[in-house]
Design an enzyme around this catalytic site. Structure first.
Site, PDB file in Angstrom:
ATOM      1  N   SER A 179      26.757 -53.922  37.155  1.00 35.15           N
ATOM      2  CA  SER A 179      25.995 -52.778  36.644  1.00 35.15           C
ATOM      3  C   SER A 179      25.113 -53.168  35.465  1.00 35.15           C
ATOM      4  O   SER A 179      25.537 -53.897  34.560  1.00 35.15           O
ATOM      5  CB  SER A 179      27.003 -51.704  36.213  1.00 35.15           C
ATOM      6  OG  SER A 179      26.475 -50.895  35.188  1.00 35.15           O
ATOM      7  N   GLY A 180      23.907 -52.628  35.447  1.00 30.98           N
ATOM      8  CA  GLY A 180      23.028 -52.852  34.302  1.00 30.98           C
ATOM      9  C   GLY A 180      23.522 -52.111  33.079  1.00 30.98           C
ATOM     10  O   GLY A 180      23.510 -52.642  31.960  1.00 30.98           O
ATOM     11  N   LEU A 181      24.004 -50.881  33.310  1.00 30.96           N
ATOM     12  CA  LEU A 181      24.499 -50.079  32.186  1.00 30.96           C
ATOM     13  C   LEU A 181      25.684 -50.756  31.505  1.00 30.96           C
ATOM     14  O   LEU A 181      25.697 -50.936  30.281  1.00 30.96           O
ATOM     15  CB  LEU A 181      24.925 -48.685  32.700  1.00 30.96           C
ATOM     16  CG  LEU A 181      25.674 -47.816  31.701  1.00 30.96           C
ATOM     17  CD1 LEU A 181      24.780 -47.421  30.534  1.00 30.96           C
ATOM     18  CD2 LEU A 181      26.241 -46.561  32.376  1.00 30.96           C
ATOM     19  N   ASP A 239      20.931 -49.527  27.830  1.00 30.98           N
ATOM     20  CA  ASP A 239      20.512 -49.796  29.209  1.00 30.98           C
ATOM     21  C   ASP A 239      19.000 -49.606  29.307  1.00 30.98           C
ATOM     22  O   ASP A 239      18.507 -48.768  30.051  1.00 30.98           O
ATOM     23  CB  ASP A 239      21.275 -48.838  30.149  1.00 30.98           C
ATOM     24  CG  ASP A 239      21.045 -49.164  31.622  1.00 30.98           C
ATOM     25  OD1 ASP A 239      20.533 -50.253  31.915  1.00 30.98           O
ATOM     26  OD2 ASP A 239      21.372 -48.312  32.460  1.00 30.98           O
ATOM     27  N   ASP A 259      22.655 -55.087  39.855  1.00 31.13           N
ATOM     28  CA  ASP A 259      21.711 -54.045  39.493  1.00 31.13           C
ATOM     29  C   ASP A 259      20.533 -54.748  38.809  1.00 31.13           C
ATOM     30  O   ASP A 259      20.622 -55.158  37.656  1.00 31.13           O
ATOM     31  CB  ASP A 259      22.442 -53.101  38.517  1.00 31.13           C
ATOM     32  CG  ASP A 259      21.537 -52.021  37.970  1.00 31.13           C
ATOM     33  OD1 ASP A 259      20.350 -52.012  38.299  1.00 31.13           O
ATOM     34  OD2 ASP A 259      22.057 -51.188  37.197  1.00 31.13           O
ATOM     35  N   ASP A 284      17.734 -53.505  37.960  1.00 35.58           N
ATOM     36  CA  ASP A 284      16.858 -52.540  37.293  1.00 35.58           C
ATOM     37  C   ASP A 284      15.528 -52.427  38.069  1.00 35.58           C
ATOM     38  O   ASP A 284      15.544 -52.215  39.270  1.00 35.58           O
ATOM     39  CB  ASP A 284      16.632 -52.938  35.828  1.00 35.58           C
ATOM     40  CG  ASP A 284      17.904 -52.739  34.998  1.00 35.58           C
ATOM     41  OD1 ASP A 284      18.794 -51.990  35.463  1.00 35.58           O
ATOM     42  OD2 ASP A 284      18.012 -53.329  33.921  1.00 35.58           O
ATOM     43  N   GLU A 317      15.062 -50.621  41.433  1.00 34.07           N
ATOM     44  CA  GLU A 317      14.767 -49.190  41.431  1.00 34.07           C
ATOM     45  C   GLU A 317      13.276 -48.951  41.193  1.00 34.07           C
ATOM     46  O   GLU A 317      12.614 -49.751  40.516  1.00 34.07           O
ATOM     47  CB  GLU A 317      15.619 -48.481  40.371  1.00 34.07           C
ATOM     48  CG  GLU A 317      15.365 -48.944  38.953  1.00 34.07           C
ATOM     49  CD  GLU A 317      16.481 -48.534  37.978  1.00 34.07           C
ATOM     50  OE1 GLU A 317      17.663 -48.803  38.282  1.00 34.07           O
ATOM     51  OE2 GLU A 317      16.163 -47.953  36.926  1.00 34.07           O
ATOM     52  N   LYS A 375      13.011 -50.082  31.735  1.00 37.85           N
ATOM     53  CA  LYS A 375      13.600 -48.885  32.327  1.00 37.85           C
ATOM     54  C   LYS A 375      14.431 -48.109  31.309  1.00 37.85           C
ATOM     55  O   LYS A 375      14.759 -48.615  30.223  1.00 37.85           O
ATOM     56  CB  LYS A 375      14.451 -49.245  33.549  1.00 37.85           C
ATOM     57  CG  LYS A 375      15.570 -50.249  33.310  1.00 37.85           C
ATOM     58  CD  LYS A 375      16.827 -49.711  32.665  1.00 37.85           C
ATOM     59  CE  LYS A 375      17.482 -48.628  33.433  1.00 37.85           C
ATOM     60  NZ  LYS A 375      18.456 -49.122  34.421  1.00 37.85           N
ATOM     61  N   ASN A 399      17.998 -45.544  31.418  1.00 39.03           N
ATOM     62  CA  ASN A 399      19.090 -45.138  32.310  1.00 39.03           C
ATOM     63  C   ASN A 399      18.779 -43.793  32.957  1.00 39.03           C
ATOM     64  O   ASN A 399      18.249 -42.888  32.313  1.00 39.03           O
ATOM     65  CB  ASN A 399      20.419 -45.070  31.531  1.00 39.03           C
ATOM     66  CG  ASN A 399      21.577 -44.760  32.458  1.00 39.03           C
ATOM     67  OD1 ASN A 399      21.882 -43.603  32.721  1.00 39.03           O
ATOM     68  ND2 ASN A 399      22.216 -45.793  32.973  1.00 39.03           N
ATOM     69  N   SER A 400      19.137 -43.667  34.221  1.00 29.43           N
ATOM     70  CA  SER A 400      18.782 -42.469  35.003  1.00 29.43           C
ATOM     71  C   SER A 400      19.360 -41.179  34.440  1.00 29.43           C
ATOM     72  O   SER A 400      18.863 -40.095  34.735  1.00 29.43           O
ATOM     73  CB  SER A 400      19.261 -42.633  36.435  1.00 29.43           C
ATOM     74  OG  SER A 400      18.726 -43.792  36.999  1.00 29.43           O
ATOM     75  N   ARG A 407      16.212 -48.757  45.494  1.00 32.74           N
ATOM     76  CA  ARG A 407      16.814 -47.546  44.916  1.00 32.74           C
ATOM     77  C   ARG A 407      15.739 -46.510  44.640  1.00 32.74           C
ATOM     78  O   ARG A 407      14.726 -46.802  43.987  1.00 32.74           O
ATOM     79  CB  ARG A 407      17.546 -47.942  43.639  1.00 32.74           C
ATOM     80  CG  ARG A 407      17.908 -46.798  42.728  1.00 32.74           C
ATOM     81  CD  ARG A 407      18.905 -47.278  41.712  1.00 32.74           C
ATOM     82  NE  ARG A 407      18.950 -46.473  40.505  1.00 32.74           N
ATOM     83  CZ  ARG A 407      19.768 -46.727  39.490  1.00 32.74           C
ATOM     84  NH1 ARG A 407      20.587 -47.776  39.549  1.00 32.74           N
ATOM     85  NH2 ARG A 407      19.766 -45.980  38.426  1.00 32.74           N
ATOM     86  N   HIS A 422      19.746 -42.064  44.683  1.00 31.87           N
ATOM     87  CA  HIS A 422      20.481 -41.734  43.465  1.00 31.87           C
ATOM     88  C   HIS A 422      20.307 -40.256  43.133  1.00 31.87           C
ATOM     89  O   HIS A 422      19.251 -39.661  43.411  1.00 31.87           O
ATOM     90  CB  HIS A 422      19.979 -42.598  42.302  1.00 31.87           C
ATOM     91  CG  HIS A 422      21.019 -42.799  41.229  1.00 31.87           C
ATOM     92  ND1 HIS A 422      22.343 -42.463  41.381  1.00 31.87           N
ATOM     93  CD2 HIS A 422      20.928 -43.313  39.969  1.00 31.87           C
ATOM     94  CE1 HIS A 422      23.006 -42.760  40.289  1.00 31.87           C
ATOM     95  NE2 HIS A 422      22.184 -43.272  39.403  1.00 31.87           N
TER      96      HIS A 422
HETATM   97  C1  SPV Z   1      24.207 -48.907  36.577  1.00 35.04           C
HETATM   98  O1  SPV Z   1      25.406 -48.971  36.799  1.00 35.04           O
HETATM   99  O2  SPV Z   1      23.642 -49.526  35.683  1.00 35.04           O
HETATM  100  C2  SPV Z   1      23.369 -48.023  37.376  1.00 35.04           C
HETATM  101  C3  SPV Z   1      23.914 -46.824  37.907  1.00 35.04           C
HETATM  102  O3  SPV Z   1      22.212 -48.315  37.520  1.00 35.04           O
HETATM  103  S1  SPV Z   1      23.493 -45.573  36.863  1.00 35.04           S
HETATM  104  O4  SPV Z   1      24.020 -45.834  35.545  1.00 35.04           O
HETATM  105  O5  SPV Z   1      24.069 -44.421  37.491  1.00 35.04           O
HETATM  106  O6  SPV Z   1      22.050 -45.450  36.797  1.00 35.04           O
HETATM  107 MG    MG Z   2      21.470 -49.550  36.149  1.00 35.92          MG
END
Ligand code: SPV
Ligand code: MG
Length: 588
Positions: A96-98, A108, A135, A137, A164, A170, A172-173, A208, A239
């Protein structure tokens, strides 16, 4: 080499996840592995192994994403968490990027550079045999950055990337609303560039879609899915940040599985997994739960120690230092030291395989140890497990139908009086091998390697592997020959490091005193081997060599020296009956 595969035709129209008969690309290897898996059921990742060909991580991830059953990727953010994901039984990892950023103390928002992400991925790939979907990004820039990223990921054995359709840097979503999206054609260029740059045919690129997150609606999401699919994306990650999965199900319904769909139900966590399965979703990503659970645990521990100014309350509630050693594989290092460091003589193994065993026709022309278990004899399996733990000098004591005992690389000695003598007589024939660190094993046991690694890393001079929960404990009426009475029963606690010692071993220990069953595996240090030889000599001098068995020998040793009991539960079997043999065939 690539082959074209019509997935719908291969899977049969009724059960295909790909209702639209579409052309997919899969390498021959991946396709073979996929077909074997599909026909052998969900537990069979063994297709490639059976064919003697190791499956690559790339093929493994492709298989997860394209298999008809629902797959799961669990989040990890460093080498240790990657190991924990594997230990739990998952078949793939989401890097995961986060959480990768957060574990570095960063946001993130592409604060970690992509090469720093790559460094972390390298630790993760080294730490686990599982395939990793990273991930990626936005791909860290335009098509050119994606090209270089994909090449580097392939070089480091990272099985796939998810990019994505947003802009670098980026966000975070789950932060803010209406984040700007990439232009569709520009993002398709990133996808094409990524696919054109992969150096392994099975590398997986997931596109994504952030259209639902940024409030651009379902039509936009579907338009993007179509474009990304056409640009060559292997799968679509749709997502959503809603608390229910309604829009996910609308998407899957309308997308109709033109390509596999990946989801991240962090916000709609309450939806039942069965509904995702029914919707034909390919893969669920549990995106951040190891980092979040470790934050809870670390906070609790830090607060406790801060308040108490002592470790007393905490010790016993946290993983032991020994657990750390086990997780990072110290046993393997010890075995390697014995193999490579001067002065660390390689340990030897003696396998007792002289008796016939009573398995009817199966043991007419060969001893029990040569019975075939899924393409390999019991003895071959035992010898490879020993070899994996650094025991390559293996002496097998043959007896019944000795000419049938054939395993490459072993030494043999013979007990030609096998019919009228017992185990200690057999062991005595291998006395020469008992001069230094040695392992003694029955020829009809199968066990997981960690059990032997545990014995090899034990500090005891004589250590016996004992199943603390075997039938002998649960059902004392069952006839088990090698019952063990120890000074402490099995506690069931991983944190309990208190040494346990053998009191006696035999088939007639009163049920109240039974602590477990010896599995027929013992390790002797150089000192332990010297004691063992001396005891065999003594038994011989007393005229008992023909009749003595190993439980008697170990009981006599335990009366004079500490014999350490190493408990574990399950993950072994010995083959005494046809039903044991059936179990052995399922043993992995
Ligand atoms: C991550 O795990 O970094 C993701 C998923 O991209 S989310 O945090 O839901 O965007
Ligand atoms: Mg991410």
């Amino acid at each position: 080499m690539k082959i074209q595969v019509d997935m719908a035709a291969r899977q049969g129209a009724g059960q295909s996840r790909f209702r639209n008969p579409d052309i997919r690309f899969m390498s021959e290897d991946a396709m073979k592995a996929f077909e074997d898996t599909a026909s052998a059921g969900p537990s069979s990742g063994a297709a490639a192994e059976r064919s003697g060909r190791p499956k690559t991580v790339f093929a493994a991830l492709r298989e997860e994403v394209f298999s008809p059953s629902l797959s799961f990727l669990m989040e990890a953010h460093n080498g240790l968490s990657a190991k924990i994901v594997e230990e739990a039984g998952f078949r793939g990892i989401w890097a995961s990027g986060l959480t990768g950023s957060a574990s570095l103390g960063l946001r993130d928002s592409n604060e970690a550079s992509w090469t720093q992400v790559l460094d972390t991925l390298e630790y993760m790939a080294d730490a686990t045999s599982l395939p990793i979907l990273v991930d990626g990004d936005t791909g860290y820039g335009n098509f050119n950055n994606v090209r270089r990223l994909v090449r580097k990921l392939c070089e480091r054995g990272i099985a796939g990337v998810c990019i994505e359709d947003k802009l670098f840097p980026k966000t975070n979503s789950f932060i803010g609303e209406a984040q700007p999206l990439a232009d569709i054609d520009e993002f398709c260029g990133r996808i094409k560039a990524g696919k054109d740059s992969q150096t392994d045919d099975d590398f997986v690129l997931v596109a994504r879609i952030e259209a639902l997150i940024s409030g651009r609606g379902m039509e936009e999401a579907l338009r993007r899915a179509e474009a990304y699919h056409a640009a060559g994306a292997d799968a679509i990650l749709i997502h959503s940040k809603k608390s229910t999965a309604t829009e996910i199900f609308e998407f899957t319904e309308r997308w109709a599985n033109r390509s596999p769909v990946v989801i991240v139900p962090t916000m709609y966590y309450a939806t039942s997994t069965d509904l995702f399965r029914q919707a034909g979703i390919s893969t669920i990503i549990w995106a951040n739960h190891l980092l979040r659970s470790s934050m809870t645990a670390m906070r609790e521990t830090a607060r406790r120690i801060f308040e108490d100014q002592s470790l007393r309350e905490v010790e016993g509630r946290v993983a032991s230092v020994r657990d750390i050693f086990a997780l990072v594989g110290n046993a393997e290092l010890e075995a390697a030291e014995r193999r490579y460091l001067p002065g660390k003589a390689a340990p030897k193994a003696v396998v007792l395989a002289a008796s016939r065993g009573d398995l009817g026709d199966l043991t007419r022309d060969q001893p029990k140890c040569m019975i075939d278990v899924r393409g390999q004899s019991l003895l071959q399996r035992l010898v490879s497990t020993l070899g994996d733990s650094g025991l390559r000098d293996v002496t097998v004591v043959r007896g019944y139908r000795k000419e049938a005992v054939a395993v490459p690389g072993i030494k043999t000695v013979d007990n030609d009086r096998f019919a009228e003598t017992g185990e200690v007589f057999s062991l005595a024939q291998a006395r020469k091998a008992l001069d230094g660190e040695a392992v003694v094993a029955y020829g009809d046991v199968l066990f997981r390697r960690y059990i032997l690694d545990g014995l090899m890393s034990s500090e005891g001079d004589i250590v016996v592997a004992v199943d603390g929960l075997s039938l002998s404990v649960k059902d004392p009426k069952k006839t088990v020959r090698d019952l063990v009475a120890a000074d402490r029963p099995y506690s069931g606690s991983y944190l309990d490091d208190t040494p346990v010692h053998l009191k006696s071993m035999s088939e007639s220990i009163p049920s109240a005193e039974v602590s477990g069953e010896w599995i027929g595996l013992a390790r002797f240090s150089t000192q332990g081997s010297a004691w063992l030889r001396a005891e065999i000599d003594l038994i011989e001098a007393e005229g008992l060599l023909e009749t003595a068995d190993l439980p008697l020998l170990l009981t006599r040793l335990a009366a004079k020296h500490p014999v350490v009991v190493q408990y574990f539960t399950a993950h072994w079997l010995d083959v005494d009956t046809l039903s044991d043999l059936a179990d052995a065939r399922n043993f992995t």
